[in-house]
Design a protein around this motif. Structure first.
Motif, PDB file in Angstrom:
ATOM      1  N   CYS A 223      61.746 117.495  58.522  1.00 28.15           N
ATOM      2  CA  CYS A 223      62.364 118.811  58.661  1.00 28.15           C
ATOM      3  C   CYS A 223      63.358 119.108  57.545  1.00 28.15           C
ATOM      4  N   SER A 224      63.848 118.049  56.902  1.00 28.98           N
ATOM      5  CA  SER A 224      64.779 118.334  55.815  1.00 28.98           C
ATOM      6  C   SER A 224      64.074 119.090  54.693  1.00 28.98           C
ATOM      7  N   TYR A 225      62.744 118.871  54.585  1.00 26.35           N
ATOM      8  CA  TYR A 225      62.009 119.642  53.575  1.00 26.35           C
ATOM      9  C   TYR A 225      61.764 121.072  54.059  1.00 26.35           C
ATOM     10  N   ASP A 226      61.521 121.182  55.352  1.00 23.02           N
ATOM     11  CA  ASP A 226      61.233 122.507  55.897  1.00 23.02           C
ATOM     12  C   ASP A 226      62.485 123.374  55.973  1.00 23.02           C
ATOM     13  N   MET A 227      63.576 122.723  56.354  1.00 27.90           N
ATOM     14  CA  MET A 227      64.772 123.510  56.645  1.00 27.90           C
ATOM     15  C   MET A 227      65.613 123.698  55.392  1.00 27.90           C
ATOM     16  N   VAL A 228      65.051 124.406  54.465  1.00 31.56           N
ATOM     17  CA  VAL A 228      65.768 124.600  53.212  1.00 31.56           C
ATOM     18  C   VAL A 228      67.111 125.282  53.448  1.00 31.56           C
ATOM     19  N   ASP A 229      67.228 125.886  54.620  1.00 33.91           N
ATOM     20  CA  ASP A 229      68.497 126.526  54.960  1.00 33.91           C
ATOM     21  C   ASP A 229      69.641 125.541  55.123  1.00 33.91           C
ATOM     22  N   ASP A 230      69.282 124.321  55.451  1.00 31.94           N
ATOM     23  CA  ASP A 230      70.324 123.369  55.802  1.00 31.94           C
ATOM     24  C   ASP A 230      70.786 122.663  54.529  1.00 31.94           C
ATOM     25  N   VAL A 231      71.626 123.356  53.806  1.00 33.82           N
ATOM     26  CA  VAL A 231      71.961 122.959  52.434  1.00 33.82           C
ATOM     27  C   VAL A 231      72.306 121.474  52.326  1.00 33.82           C
ATOM     28  N   ASN A 232      71.632 120.795  51.430  1.00 30.85           N
ATOM     29  CA  ASN A 232      71.927 119.387  51.160  1.00 30.85           C
ATOM     30  C   ASN A 232      71.931 118.505  52.397  1.00 30.85           C
ATOM     31  N   LEU A 233      71.221 118.863  53.384  1.00 33.44           N
ATOM     32  CA  LEU A 233      71.128 118.089  54.631  1.00 33.44           C
ATOM     33  C   LEU A 233      72.454 118.001  55.379  1.00 33.44           C
ATOM     34  N   GLY A 234      73.451 118.707  54.907  1.00 35.67           N
ATOM     35  CA  GLY A 234      74.781 118.520  55.492  1.00 35.67           C
ATOM     36  C   GLY A 234      75.001 119.294  56.777  1.00 35.67           C
ATOM     37  N   GLY A 235      74.133 120.246  57.088  1.00 38.24           N
ATOM     38  CA  GLY A 235      74.356 121.081  58.265  1.00 38.24           C
ATOM     39  C   GLY A 235      74.004 120.343  59.546  1.00 38.24           C
ATOM     40  N   LEU A 236      73.070 120.886  60.290  1.00 38.69           N
ATOM     41  CA  LEU A 236      72.709 120.254  61.564  1.00 38.69           C
ATOM     42  C   LEU A 236      72.330 118.787  61.406  1.00 38.69           C
ATOM     43  N   LEU A 237      71.535 118.513  60.374  1.00 36.90           N
ATOM     44  CA  LEU A 237      71.028 117.146  60.217  1.00 36.90           C
ATOM     45  C   LEU A 237      72.146 116.153  59.933  1.00 36.90           C
ATOM     46  N   GLY A 238      73.238 116.659  59.399  1.00 37.14           N
ATOM     47  CA  GLY A 238      74.374 115.782  59.089  1.00 37.14           C
ATOM     48  C   GLY A 238      74.944 115.107  60.324  1.00 37.14           C
ATOM     49  N   GLY A 239      74.641 115.639  61.508  1.00 35.07           N
ATOM     50  CA  GLY A 239      75.208 115.067  62.733  1.00 35.07           C
ATOM     51  C   GLY A 239      74.326 114.027  63.413  1.00 35.07           C
ATOM     52  N   PHE A 240      73.193 113.674  62.806  1.00 34.75           N
ATOM     53  CA  PHE A 240      72.290 112.682  63.436  1.00 34.75           C
ATOM     54  C   PHE A 240      72.720 111.268  63.037  1.00 34.75           C
ATOM     55  N   TYR A 241      73.878 110.891  63.526  1.00 40.14           N
ATOM     56  CA  TYR A 241      74.486 109.659  63.026  1.00 40.14           C
ATOM     57  C   TYR A 241      73.644 108.413  63.298  1.00 40.14           C
ATOM     58  N   ALA A 242      73.066 108.344  64.488  1.00 40.93           N
ATOM     59  CA  ALA A 242      72.365 107.105  64.847  1.00 40.93           C
ATOM     60  C   ALA A 242      71.159 106.891  63.934  1.00 40.93           C
ATOM     61  N   ALA A 243      70.387 107.958  63.706  1.00 39.97           N
ATOM     62  CA  ALA A 243      69.207 107.816  62.853  1.00 39.97           C
ATOM     63  C   ALA A 243      69.626 107.418  61.439  1.00 39.97           C
ATOM     64  N   GLN A 244      70.737 108.003  60.975  1.00 42.34           N
ATOM     65  CA  GLN A 244      71.201 107.680  59.622  1.00 42.34           C
ATOM     66  C   GLN A 244      71.611 106.211  59.525  1.00 42.34           C
ATOM     67  N   LEU A 245      72.372 105.775  60.535  1.00 42.50           N
ATOM     68  CA  LEU A 245      72.826 104.381  60.500  1.00 42.50           C
ATOM     69  C   LEU A 245      71.666 103.406  60.623  1.00 42.50           C
ATOM     70  N   ARG A 246      70.702 103.725  61.493  1.00 48.50           N
ATOM     71  CA  ARG A 246      69.541 102.823  61.647  1.00 48.50           C
ATOM     72  C   ARG A 246      68.809 102.681  60.321  1.00 48.50           C
ATOM     73  N   HIS A 247      68.738 103.781  59.606  1.00 48.89           N
ATOM     74  CA  HIS A 247      68.067 103.739  58.300  1.00 48.89           C
ATOM     75  C   HIS A 247      68.790 102.746  57.375  1.00 48.89           C
ATOM     76  N   TRP A 248      70.098 102.793  57.376  1.00 49.24           N
ATOM     77  CA  TRP A 248      70.870 101.858  56.547  1.00 49.24           C
ATOM     78  C   TRP A 248      70.714 100.426  57.051  1.00 49.24           C
ATOM     79  N   TRP A 249      70.641 100.287  58.352  1.00 53.41           N
ATOM     80  CA  TRP A 249      70.570  98.933  58.915  1.00 53.41           C
ATOM     81  C   TRP A 249      69.219  98.286  58.670  1.00 53.41           C
ATOM     82  N   ARG A 250      68.264  99.056  58.226  1.00 53.99           N
ATOM     83  CA  ARG A 250      66.994  98.422  57.837  1.00 53.99           C
ATOM     84  C   ARG A 250      67.205  97.592  56.571  1.00 53.99           C
ATOM     85  N   ILE A 251      68.176  97.968  55.766  1.00 54.88           N
ATOM     86  CA  ILE A 251      68.405  97.299  54.486  1.00 54.88           C
ATOM     87  C   ILE A 251      69.592  96.334  54.560  1.00 54.88           C
ATOM     88  N   PHE A 252      70.641  96.743  55.252  1.00 54.19           N
ATOM     89  CA  PHE A 252      71.846  95.904  55.329  1.00 54.19           C
ATOM     90  C   PHE A 252      72.133  95.531  56.782  1.00 54.19           C
TER      91      PHE A 252
END
Ligand code: PPS
Length: 497
Positions: free
Chosen positions: A372-401
């Motif tokens: 959806c980050s590609y679709d939602m061009v409205d959500d500038v730099n992913l900082g809008g609504l998507l910026g609040g999906f903390y768990a998904a963001q952290l899980r992504h980092w935890w795959r590496i660290f």
């Protein structure tokens, strides 16, 4: 105790040209410095001496009593110093605790005459100089955007062994009170050079802010592609070659801090950071695995704060209905509801593509988020609504660290118990604690009150707030699960917001 002596460069008032009589004046100044050094030696103090150039009013002496600009190492005079700008030399004598605090010889490459090359090429001319220990970035403040990261960054920079990058946002150090290591600022202003950073990312940030914040080394492709040397060149060096500086002092461990809150949201960043750390470990026998700090904030408040920033910056100009443009509160509420709708529609569109993936899992949300980050061009730099999906963001980092390499800090705790946070972070970074008086100090940076943007507390109307609250509910539930796992690993004392 620290003693600061200023020795002016005395020039004849009758000089016919700027260079007239300069040699004599410099000799006299050298002799005065030697005498001062002898005095310091005789009183068996630890001391250091530095030559300081004042290029213009930014280097007004009143700026120099904050931080390290006025201390350490006496340098030879370069040819550029033989001009009218070379007005003063400063001697600082330091001892005890202040030696560590004020006398480490940090130097920002771009501020050094002989190293201006780094602005013109990808290579750092002093990178191979073994007498300079780089303050390598091993600590990363990666988010959340609008989470209070500027405050945390500024409060960490007060630690004598934590340094930010040279340049980035500049700050009016004199009035901000974040004086420590102030000479890192203004690198780009000194060169007056906005052209060096042209590329996909545009000019290097120059807006008022905090020194060394938001370097975007890992998320802006144009910077990442310039390579490791380019990044390391923007961290200060610790000079160990000074005959006047004790080598144990020069080798004091410094932690480079890269505070770029966008990192948490940007998918490529963890792997890039990992590859930097790997390459650093293999070439320098370093054992650093990286340390990551994340400030968590209520996602509804975070979104409101983000909207206020985006609106004020004009990023949303063509996305806000003309009828609402003069009323930020209406614009915010209307935009919020529209974005939630767009998100739900996008999610439905992509759900079938994700086949058997468990609904509601972080992995599922992570994928939806990417799509959806590609679709939602409205959500500038992913900082809008998507910026609040903390768990998904952290899980992504935890795959590496590993999660133990992270500290999650609720903004509410940063705001109410700064000393606990400061000590937990320095402990996490294997550094001695901040002085108690400093650790207890509240730092409020980048607030709506400091800037022109509208206050966020009442920005959204009740309908929009409620819609956002229920929108974020499942994501917050996922975050609770994640934090519980994190606490069960006995990693950190911090709870959820
Ligand atoms: N100590 C403390 N207590 C409470 N709130 C605080 C504190 N420090 C910063 N803030 C608030 O954090 C918001 C700015 O966050 P960031 O600095 O991370 O923003 S940015 O992503 O770097 O642009 C910004 O939020 P808004 O004012 O709601 O916009 C700041 O007010």
């Amino acid at each position: 105790m620290m003693m600061l002596t200023t020795i002016p460069l005395e020039r004849s008032p009758h000089a016919a040209s700027p260079n007239d009589g300069l040699d004599d004046a410099l000799d006299a100044l050298d002799a005065a410095l030697d005498a001062a050094v002898d005095d310091a030696l005789n009183s068996s103090m630890t001391f250091a001496v530095q030559s300081v150039r004042f290029d213009d009013d930014e280097y007004h002496p009143s700026n120099l009593d904050m931080g390290f600009a006025h201390v350490v190492t006496r340098r030879g005079l370069s040819s550029n110093d033989n001009d009218d700008n070379y007005q003063q030399q400063v001697l600082a004598t330091c001892t005890g605790e202040d030696v560590v605090r004020d006398c480490l010889d940090l130097t920002c490459g771009a501020l050094d005459d002989e190293n201006t090359q780094i602005n013109k090429s990808d290579e750092c001319s002093y990178f191979d100089d073994e007498s300079l220990y780089p303050a390598v970035p091993t600590a990363f403040l990666i988010g959340v955007q609008k989470g209070g990261t500027t405050s945390l960054h500024a409060s960490l920079l007060r630690h004598p062994q934590i340094v930010g990058a040279c340049g980035a946002n500049t700050v009016d150090v004199a009035s901000s009170g974040y004086g420590v290591k102030s000479a890192q600022m203004n690198v780009w202003e000194v060169d007056g050079d906005a052209t060096i950073m042209t590329g996909a990312e545009g000019d290097w940030p120059k807006e008022p802010g905090i020194p060394g914040k938001e370097m975007h080394f890992f998320d802006w492709d144009a910077r990442w592609q310039r390579g490791r040397a380019f990044m390391l060149c923007h961290y200060p060096r610790i000079r160990s070659s000074s005959s006047l500086l004790s080598s144990s002092l020069a080798e004091q461990r410094m932690v480079g801090l890269d505070s770029t809150p966008d990192y948490l949201i940007k998918a490529d960043v963890p792997e890039r950071v990992a590859s930097l750390l790997r390459s650093y470990r293999s070439s320098n026998n370093s054992t650093s695995q990286g340390r990551f700090l994340v400030v968590l904030r209520d996602p509804v408040d975070r979104f409101a704060s983000w909207f206020a920033m985006a609106f004020e910056a004009g990023w949303l100009d063509d996305r806000i209905e003309p009828a609402y443009r003069s009323d930020v509160s209406k614009a915010a509420s209307e935009y919020t509801l529209r974005q939630i709708e767009a998100w739900q529609a996008c999610r439905q569109r992509h759900e079938t593509e994700l086949g058997g993936m468990a609904r509601g899992s972080d992995h599922f949300w992570g994928n939806i988020m990417r799509l959806c980050s590609y679709d939602m061009v409205d959500d500038v730099n992913l900082g809008g609504l998507l910026g609040g999906f903390y768990a998904a963001q952290l899980r992504h980092w935890w795959r590496i660290f590993h999660p133990s390499q992270f500290r999650l800090i609720p903004l509410s705790m940063l705001a109410s118990r700064p000393a606990i946070v400061a000590n937990a972070v320095t402990d996490f970074l294997d550094l001695p604690p901040l002085r108690q008086s400093e650790a207890r100090e509240h730092v409020d940076a980048n607030t709506a009150q400091d800037s022109d943007r509208p206050p966020t507390a009442h920005l959204l109307n009740a309908t929009a707030r409620e819609a956002l609250r229920s929108f974020y509910e499942p994501y917050q539930a996922n975050l609770e699960v994640l934090v519980k796992e994190y606490e069960e690993m006995n990693i950190a004392p911090f709870g959820l917001l």
